[in-house]
Design a protein around this motif. Structure first.
Motif, mmCIF file in Angstrom:
data_model
loop_
_atom_site.group_PDB
_atom_site.id
_atom_site.type_symbol
_atom_site.label_atom_id
_atom_site.label_comp_id
_atom_site.label_asym_id
_atom_site.label_seq_id
_atom_site.Cartn_x
_atom_site.Cartn_y
_atom_site.Cartn_z
ATOM 1 N N SER A 142 0.944 -1.440 0.138
ATOM 2 C CA SER A 142 -0.472 0.068 -0.047
ATOM 3 C C SER A 142 0.971 1.229 0.494
ATOM 4 O O SER A 142 0.186 2.380 0.227
ATOM 5 C CB SER A 142 -1.156 -0.487 1.088
ATOM 6 N N ASP A 143 2.438 1.187 0.395
ATOM 7 C CA ASP A 143 2.379 2.629 0.237
ATOM 8 C C ASP A 143 3.322 2.576 -0.545
ATOM 9 O O ASP A 143 4.295 3.281 -0.257
ATOM 10 C CB ASP A 143 4.074 2.152 1.449
ATOM 11 N N GLY A 144 3.821 2.011 -1.359
ATOM 12 C CA GLY A 144 3.984 1.306 -3.180
ATOM 13 C C GLY A 144 5.941 1.160 -2.968
ATOM 14 O O GLY A 144 6.432 1.476 -4.445
ATOM 15 N N SER A 145 6.614 0.873 -1.411
ATOM 16 C CA SER A 145 7.286 0.664 -1.395
ATOM 17 C C SER A 145 8.030 -1.374 -2.007
ATOM 18 O O SER A 145 9.160 -1.300 -2.249
ATOM 19 C CB SER A 145 8.067 0.826 -0.117
ATOM 20 N N ILE A 146 7.387 -2.199 -2.346
ATOM 21 C CA ILE A 146 7.793 -3.389 -2.249
ATOM 22 C C ILE A 146 6.666 -3.840 -2.973
ATOM 23 O O ILE A 146 5.680 -4.118 -3.306
ATOM 24 C CB ILE A 146 7.705 -3.876 -0.828
ATOM 25 N N PHE A 147 7.091 -4.435 -4.275
ATOM 26 C CA PHE A 147 6.464 -5.388 -5.075
ATOM 27 C C PHE A 147 7.017 -7.110 -5.101
ATOM 28 O O PHE A 147 7.624 -7.822 -4.307
ATOM 29 C CB PHE A 147 7.254 -5.604 -7.188
ATOM 30 N N THR A 148 6.162 -7.669 -4.770
ATOM 31 C CA THR A 148 6.010 -9.520 -3.746
ATOM 32 C C THR A 148 5.231 -10.006 -4.872
ATOM 33 O O THR A 148 4.074 -10.141 -6.125
ATOM 34 C CB THR A 148 4.422 -9.711 -3.164
ATOM 35 N N ALA A 149 5.963 -10.964 -5.618
ATOM 36 C CA ALA A 149 6.007 -11.846 -6.778
ATOM 37 C C ALA A 149 5.544 -13.489 -6.123
ATOM 38 O O ALA A 149 6.683 -13.623 -4.883
ATOM 39 C CB ALA A 149 6.719 -11.482 -7.887
ATOM 40 N N THR A 150 4.910 -14.589 -6.430
ATOM 41 C CA THR A 150 5.023 -15.821 -6.597
ATOM 42 C C THR A 150 5.875 -16.514 -7.294
ATOM 43 O O THR A 150 5.536 -16.960 -8.581
ATOM 44 C CB THR A 150 4.297 -16.455 -6.001
ATOM 45 N N TYR A 151 6.255 -17.837 -7.685
ATOM 46 C CA TYR A 151 7.100 -18.801 -8.616
ATOM 47 C C TYR A 151 7.062 -19.963 -7.423
ATOM 48 O O TYR A 151 7.868 -20.054 -7.043
ATOM 49 C CB TYR A 151 7.549 -18.446 -9.153
ATOM 50 N N GLY A 152 7.029 -21.042 -8.718
ATOM 51 C CA GLY A 152 7.355 -22.209 -7.282
ATOM 52 C C GLY A 152 6.510 -22.091 -6.441
ATOM 53 O O GLY A 152 5.714 -21.603 -5.881
ATOM 54 N N ASN A 153 7.736 -22.630 -4.697
ATOM 55 C CA ASN A 153 7.573 -22.889 -4.191
ATOM 56 C C ASN A 153 7.762 -21.361 -3.513
ATOM 57 O O ASN A 153 8.051 -21.336 -1.977
ATOM 58 C CB ASN A 153 8.157 -23.920 -2.838
ATOM 59 N N PHE A 154 7.819 -20.477 -3.864
ATOM 60 C CA PHE A 154 8.875 -19.408 -3.520
ATOM 61 C C PHE A 154 8.049 -17.800 -3.475
ATOM 62 O O PHE A 154 7.624 -17.731 -4.424
ATOM 63 C CB PHE A 154 10.429 -18.947 -4.581
ATOM 64 N N THR A 155 8.266 -17.395 -2.689
ATOM 65 C CA THR A 155 7.158 -15.558 -3.062
ATOM 66 C C THR A 155 8.726 -15.075 -2.569
ATOM 67 O O THR A 155 9.254 -15.272 -1.707
ATOM 68 C CB THR A 155 6.568 -15.185 -1.497
ATOM 69 N N VAL A 156 8.838 -14.203 -3.229
ATOM 70 C CA VAL A 156 10.046 -13.345 -4.138
ATOM 71 C C VAL A 156 9.310 -11.767 -3.454
ATOM 72 O O VAL A 156 7.915 -11.143 -3.771
ATOM 73 C CB VAL A 156 10.722 -13.432 -5.323
ATOM 74 N N PHE A 157 10.236 -10.800 -2.704
ATOM 75 C CA PHE A 157 9.908 -9.751 -2.780
ATOM 76 C C PHE A 157 10.935 -8.603 -3.177
ATOM 77 O O PHE A 157 12.496 -8.955 -2.836
ATOM 78 C CB PHE A 157 10.047 -9.374 -1.257
#
Length: 341
Positions: A195-210
């Motif tokens: 919400s503050d626009g600082s971090i994008f969160t994505a997923t792939y496989g077993n992982f969550t990546v920031f």
């Protein structure tokens, strides 16, 4: 409240898998939640209770993406009928329909609500000017496979996208050029901006990546016990939730990567999850055709969850809960009321 059982609110009404969810900001009337479903009927609900408000009717195919503008006056949807539609979220009327040449998988409003971003199986991103809907959209070319999700950054001068071509790409809104590309080990499943626009969160496989939204650098990635399709970082950035193929919702500590807890409530893979704007709950959508609301802190009184502390003076070790219909029950866990639409 230790030992209380997580009891989600189950919001029924859809007849096929729920594949996308989005909350509005907090408005004078509370906050709202929209769901996209393969039944072709996106639904609007009260965000803190899951109470059904209305259904947007007009698509002729599965709806893959859905979002609300900040004050919940407009909704946007993308569907398998090759259109993205904008709706009056207060009246339910269709305002605009934008034709594409393939399935529209993802939609996002700019911060001011004046433009709409779409991503489709054409491998193209588009930005439509909602004040000039007849004008040709801006187009962003470069992906080599289906686009899964698209998002504006906080300032709306860039857009981010993830695709089956195993890349996350960043684009300049003004010149429609790619400014950065991140190769991923496998096709990403979701994309979210804090919400503050600082971090994008994505997923792939077993992982969550920031990723850092300013310089595009990877901050960290955290592995789950099973493949995950979706993840959402809490507004506090202290923890995140994710879900995937094993039907479970997981909560992880953002700093240490330690699993805090996990809950099984869905009866199919989890396709989407997002936190409410106040962070008090998170919503999930599944292959089982339901969306569920989960308490961030189990045992608090919020929405339809009612929890009363044990009566210590009388020696009663159970807590008393009152549900939305006024009926009183007794138990050691917070009880939830099923929401029917």
């Amino acid at each position: 409240m230790a030992g209380l059982r997580q009891t989600p609110l189950t919001c029924s009404g859809h007849t096929r898998p729920v594949v996308d969810l989005s909350f509005s900001d907090i408005t004078p009337f509370g906050y709202f939640l929209i769901s996209a479903c393969k039944d072709g009927k996106p639904m609007l609900r009260q965000g803190d209770t899951g109470d059904w408000i209305g259904t947007f009717e007009g698509h002729k195919g599965a709806v893959w993406g859905a979002t609300l503008n900040r004050d919940a006056t407009r909704a946007a949807t993308g569907a398998a009928d090759f259109t993205a539609k904008v709706w009056d979220a207060e009246k339910g009327d269709e305002l605009h329909s934008f034709s594409h040449k393939h399935i529209v998988k993802s939609v996002d409003f700019s911060q001011d609500g004046k433009t709409l971003l779409t991503g489709s199986n054409e491998k193209i991103l588009r930005i439509f000017d909602l004040e000039k809907p007849e004008a040709e959209p801006r187009q962003f070319l470069g992906h080599t496979s289906n686009i899964k999700a698209v998002r504006f950054n906080k300032d709306c001068n860039q857009v981010w996208s993830v695709s089956d071509d195993k890349t996350l790409r960043v684009w300049d809104v003004n010149n429609c050029k790619e400014v950065h590309s991140i190769e991923m080990p496998s096709a990403p499943g979701s994309l979210e901006l804090t919400s503050d626009g600082s971090i994008f969160t994505a997923t792939y496989g077993n992982f969550t990546v920031f990723y850092n939204a300013e310089n595009f650098e990877k901050i960290k990635e955290i592995k789950a016990p099973a493949p995950v399709n979706t993840a959402s970082l809490h507004p506090s950035k202290n923890f995140f939730v994710c879900g995937g193929v094993d039907f479970k919702m997981y909560k992880f500590d953002y700093f240490t990567g330690a699993e805090i807890e996990s809950f099984k409530g869905h009866f199919g893979p989890v396709h989407c999850v997002c936190f409410s704007p106040d962070g008090e709950l998170y919503a999930s959508g599944s292959e089982d055709g339901t969306l569920r609301l989960w308490q961030t802190t189990v045992g608090t009184t919020y929405g339809l969850w009612k929890c009363v502390a044990p009566d210590i003076d009388s020696g009663d070790s159970n807590s008393s809960t009152i549900n939305a219909s006024g009926a009183q029950t007794t138990g050691t866990a917070t009880e939830a009321v099923k929401v029917e639409s």
